[in-house]
Design a protein around this motif. Sequence first.
Motif, PDB file in Angstrom:
ATOM      1  N   ASN A 281       0.819  -1.217   0.000  1.00 55.29           N
ATOM      2  CA  ASN A 281       0.000   0.000   0.000  1.00 55.29           C
ATOM      3  C   ASN A 281       0.854   1.269   0.000  1.00 55.29           C
ATOM      4  OD1 ASN A 281      -2.499  -1.475   0.151  1.00 55.29           O
ATOM      5  ND2 ASN A 281      -2.064  -1.807   2.323  1.00 55.29           N
ATOM      6  N   THR A 282       1.909   1.246  -0.800  1.00 58.31           N
ATOM      7  CA  THR A 282       2.765   2.428  -0.933  1.00 58.31           C
ATOM      8  C   THR A 282       2.928   2.776  -2.411  1.00 58.31           C
ATOM      9  OG1 THR A 282       4.765   1.044  -0.922  1.00 58.31           O
ATOM     10  CG2 THR A 282       4.058   1.981   1.182  1.00 58.31           C
ATOM     11  N   TRP A 283       3.469   3.958  -2.645  1.00 55.58           N
ATOM     12  CA  TRP A 283       3.771   4.438  -3.989  1.00 55.58           C
ATOM     13  C   TRP A 283       5.268   4.711  -4.092  1.00 55.58           C
ATOM     14  CZ3 TRP A 283      -0.299   5.747  -7.558  1.00 55.58           C
ATOM     15  CH2 TRP A 283      -1.587   5.670  -7.020  1.00 55.58           C
ATOM     16  N   LYS A 284       5.810   4.494  -5.283  1.00 55.66           N
ATOM     17  CA  LYS A 284       7.216   4.796  -5.529  1.00 55.66           C
ATOM     18  C   LYS A 284       7.313   5.597  -6.825  1.00 55.66           C
ATOM     19  CE  LYS A 284      11.755   2.629  -6.252  1.00 55.66           C
ATOM     20  NZ  LYS A 284      12.463   1.334  -6.415  1.00 55.66           N
ATOM     21  N   ILE A 285       7.804   6.844  -6.726  1.00 59.87           N
ATOM     22  CA  ILE A 285       7.951   7.717  -7.890  1.00 59.87           C
ATOM     23  C   ILE A 285       9.432   7.803  -8.242  1.00 59.87           C
ATOM     24  CG2 ILE A 285       7.373   9.946  -8.892  1.00 59.87           C
ATOM     25  CD1 ILE A 285       5.481  10.423  -6.562  1.00 59.87           C
ATOM     26  N   ASN A 286       9.800   7.395  -9.437  1.00 61.56           N
ATOM     27  CA  ASN A 286      11.179   7.478  -9.911  1.00 61.56           C
ATOM     28  C   ASN A 286      11.344   8.741 -10.751  1.00 61.56           C
ATOM     29  OD1 ASN A 286      12.001   4.927  -8.786  1.00 61.56           O
ATOM     30  ND2 ASN A 286      10.838   3.942 -10.416  1.00 61.56           N
ATOM     31  N   ILE A 287      12.278   9.591 -10.345  1.00 63.73           N
ATOM     32  CA  ILE A 287      12.446  10.913 -10.951  1.00 63.73           C
ATOM     33  C   ILE A 287      13.899  11.110 -11.357  1.00 63.73           C
ATOM     34  CG2 ILE A 287      12.151  13.407 -10.587  1.00 63.73           C
ATOM     35  CD1 ILE A 287      10.197  12.734  -8.326  1.00 63.73           C
ATOM     36  N   LYS A 288      14.100  11.802 -12.472  1.00 65.16           N
ATOM     37  CA  LYS A 288      15.449  12.171 -12.926  1.00 65.16           C
ATOM     38  C   LYS A 288      15.572  13.689 -12.892  1.00 65.16           C
ATOM     39  CE  LYS A 288      18.753  11.259 -16.650  1.00 65.16           C
ATOM     40  NZ  LYS A 288      19.718  10.618 -15.741  1.00 65.16           N
ATOM     41  N   SER A 296      14.248   8.302  -5.949  1.00 62.84           N
ATOM     42  CA  SER A 296      12.945   7.671  -5.750  1.00 62.84           C
ATOM     43  C   SER A 296      12.287   8.310  -4.538  1.00 62.84           C
ATOM     44  CB  SER A 296      13.088   6.166  -5.531  1.00 62.84           C
ATOM     45  OG  SER A 296      13.595   5.529  -6.692  1.00 62.84           O
ATOM     46  N   VAL A 297      11.004   8.618  -4.679  1.00 61.77           N
ATOM     47  CA  VAL A 297      10.211   9.178  -3.586  1.00 61.77           C
ATOM     48  C   VAL A 297       9.185   8.127  -3.170  1.00 61.77           C
ATOM     49  CG1 VAL A 297       8.687  11.048  -2.848  1.00 61.77           C
ATOM     50  CG2 VAL A 297      10.502  11.506  -4.514  1.00 61.77           C
ATOM     51  N   ILE A 298       9.162   7.791  -1.892  1.00 69.45           N
ATOM     52  CA  ILE A 298       8.243   6.778  -1.377  1.00 69.45           C
ATOM     53  C   ILE A 298       7.085   7.480  -0.657  1.00 69.45           C
ATOM     54  CG2 ILE A 298       7.981   4.726   0.060  1.00 69.45           C
ATOM     55  CD1 ILE A 298       9.859   4.399  -2.342  1.00 69.45           C
ATOM     56  N   LEU A 299       5.858   7.131  -1.044  1.00 69.62           N
ATOM     57  CA  LEU A 299       4.652   7.681  -0.438  1.00 69.62           C
ATOM     58  C   LEU A 299       3.896   6.578   0.285  1.00 69.62           C
ATOM     59  CD1 LEU A 299       3.279   9.604  -3.590  1.00 69.62           C
ATOM     60  CD2 LEU A 299       4.970  10.430  -1.945  1.00 69.62           C
ATOM     61  N   GLN A 303      -0.602   8.905   0.216  1.00 72.23           N
ATOM     62  CA  GLN A 303       0.256   9.705  -0.661  1.00 72.23           C
ATOM     63  C   GLN A 303       1.032  10.778   0.095  1.00 72.23           C
ATOM     64  OE1 GLN A 303      -1.324  11.034  -4.420  1.00 72.23           O
ATOM     65  NE2 GLN A 303      -2.779   9.361  -4.548  1.00 72.23           N
ATOM     66  N   LYS A 304       1.321  10.538   1.365  1.00 67.91           N
ATOM     67  CA  LYS A 304       2.201  11.409   2.117  1.00 67.91           C
ATOM     68  C   LYS A 304       3.640  10.929   1.927  1.00 67.91           C
ATOM     69  CE  LYS A 304      -1.219  13.717   4.005  1.00 67.91           C
ATOM     70  NZ  LYS A 304      -1.488  15.136   3.660  1.00 67.91           N
ATOM     71  N   VAL A 305       4.573  11.877   1.803  1.00 66.80           N
ATOM     72  CA  VAL A 305       5.968  11.522   1.560  1.00 66.80           C
ATOM     73  C   VAL A 305       6.561  10.870   2.808  1.00 66.80           C
ATOM     74  CG1 VAL A 305       8.261  12.392   1.002  1.00 66.80           C
ATOM     75  CG2 VAL A 305       6.255  13.380  -0.111  1.00 66.80           C
ATOM     76  N   VAL A 361       8.496  23.525  -1.475  1.00 65.40           N
ATOM     77  CA  VAL A 361       7.746  23.747  -0.234  1.00 65.40           C
ATOM     78  C   VAL A 361       7.333  22.384   0.301  1.00 65.40           C
ATOM     79  CG1 VAL A 361       6.905  26.019  -0.939  1.00 65.40           C
ATOM     80  CG2 VAL A 361       5.553  23.978  -1.482  1.00 65.40           C
ATOM     81  N   LYS A 362       7.044  22.319   1.574  1.00 63.63           N
ATOM     82  CA  LYS A 362       6.675  21.054   2.190  1.00 63.63           C
ATOM     83  C   LYS A 362       5.434  20.487   1.516  1.00 63.63           C
ATOM     84  CE  LYS A 362       5.555  18.926   6.628  1.00 63.63           C
ATOM     85  NZ  LYS A 362       5.337  19.149   8.081  1.00 63.63           N
ATOM     86  N   PRO A 363       5.520  19.255   1.001  1.00 68.38           N
ATOM     87  CA  PRO A 363       4.360  18.671   0.295  1.00 68.38           C
ATOM     88  C   PRO A 363       3.186  18.460   1.240  1.00 68.38           C
ATOM     89  CG  PRO A 363       6.073  17.021   0.629  1.00 68.38           C
ATOM     90  CD  PRO A 363       6.661  18.340   1.049  1.00 68.38           C
ATOM     91  N   ASP A 364       2.024  18.934   0.834  1.00 69.23           N
ATOM     92  CA  ASP A 364       0.827  18.813   1.646  1.00 69.23           C
ATOM     93  C   ASP A 364      -0.336  18.425   0.741  1.00 69.23           C
ATOM     94  OD1 ASP A 364      -0.998  18.865   3.693  1.00 69.23           O
ATOM     95  OD2 ASP A 364      -1.237  21.054   3.676  1.00 69.23           O
ATOM     96  N   GLY A 365      -0.833  17.217   0.877  1.00 68.34           N
ATOM     97  CA  GLY A 365      -1.923  16.757   0.026  1.00 68.34           C
ATOM     98  C   GLY A 365      -1.483  15.645  -0.906  1.00 68.34           C
ATOM     99  N   HIS A 366      -2.389  15.161  -1.711  1.00 65.38           N
ATOM    100  CA  HIS A 366      -2.137  14.057  -2.627  1.00 65.38           C
ATOM    101  C   HIS A 366      -1.263  14.503  -3.797  1.00 65.38           C
ATOM    102  CE1 HIS A 366      -5.870  11.517  -1.306  1.00 65.38           C
ATOM    103  NE2 HIS A 366      -5.044  11.788  -0.333  1.00 65.38           N
TER     104      HIS A 366
END
Length: 484
Positions: A281-288, A296-299, A303-305, A361-366
């Motif tokens: 039940n997590t998300w993984k965003i791969n970014i360059k 990689s950002v794990i949510l 969808q909170k970081v 800025v600090k991520p807040d929300g989906h």
Amino acid sequence: RRVHGGTYKSIACLKLILQDLSSNAWGCNCGLPRGRAHRYFMQGSSFLSFSTGTFNSMVEFQDYHGLYHPWHKFSTKTYICINDQYQQEITSIEDSMEQNINKFGDYLRRQMQRFPPSNVRLKHLLEISTRFGQFYVLNAIESLPPTRRTVEIKLVEAALLKGRKTRSGYDRSDFKLTHMPNEKPQESYYTVCELPKSKKRILGKGDGQLRIRSTKMSISSGFMSNLLPNVFSASSGTNSHYSWSESQDRVMALYSPLEKALICSDFHPVEGDNLITNMPNTWKINIKPSASYEISVILNSSQKVLYMFERPLKWLHATILNFGNNKVNPERPFSHDVRITVDTADDVKVYQDLYKYVFPVKPDGHIFDVSPEGQLKYTSVLPEYIQKKVISVRKIDTVNAFIHKDGFVSASITTGIMYEGGVSLNIHRSFCELSLKWDTSLLHSAIENQSTFEECRVLATRMIPFIYRLSAFINRELNTAGLV
């Protein structure tokens, strides 16, 4: 002016065409594999081998019809197999296993000699993992001379390494944020200098014709943790054999035979997440974010970081080909390939420039809005300039962990959905993947002792035969289930 609507069928057809055009444009922009990604490979880390055969075997390339990364869409994709005229070079399983034990042990010893022994933090970040899937090469046929269709496996290995800008050491400069993308950078002035004339002659003697010079073979590759051949002929999920829903059903049907293969190999299920890298039940965003950095950002499920880390640095990156198939066959009887890596991954802290670049800025929300059909759409939480740099998004649904009875290796079967396709993320598919995670205590001892590195040989002797046996069980269970 009145615009007449169409039927539901024609509108759906038009939508598919537009999505295909969008993904094609993204594929053209992405082009070939990201060359700077090799900055996450240590010098001398990669090698290629066969599960059966000698290191001097002659190989050829056959058309690859399995799953592939969408940015490889416009490249010729093939897989490697031993040429049928050189079948006498195929050795017994035992002999090939011994060759791979020796090669893996030698490479592991050499790479661990590069490891900084005084860096205690880095030593505890070491991970040894194994993935099962399918390996393919890009534009190999175009790299061969017109009259040649076979080549030695060691030349293919050299061709895959050609042009890589690998790292000779662990340390490198940190990511520096000079200005935000929406800010105007400071002016800089450049001095134009004349390039020295080339000493190589390009033109023929007096004929004014361009001389064509032969170049050494140079190819790229891809690896998909997919154990079903011919499921998709394209990453958009359509092929001549199965519909999209049928293909998804086949992918998800992998779980049962993979679990049976693990049970036959003396694994048993365990509860808890201390043995697994991925969490359910997590998300993984791969970014360059830049040419030299990937993260990689794990949510969490909301969808909170949770955290961010750099792409793992590969100290060893081994690929062993064709478990279960050693003959040329246009239909390619089922086989799979194995990827073994030894790597370290550094966390990206909130105070570092790399983190601030992704989240000013600090991520807040989906981060995403998810439609009922499962399609993703970015929200304003992720800056628009970062959306354009997203490589892929993985939604991890379930992770089932297993531990071997002797405790030196754990396994996990992970299911979920992969999203790719640029900003639109319009390419998505289900996945069911098997991976192993090995105990690293022997590597720790080798790094601390810094003498003969005999522990590397012991580890190779433990790992390689185990992978051979597990691969045989995987093939048997998938054939019994009628999935191949």
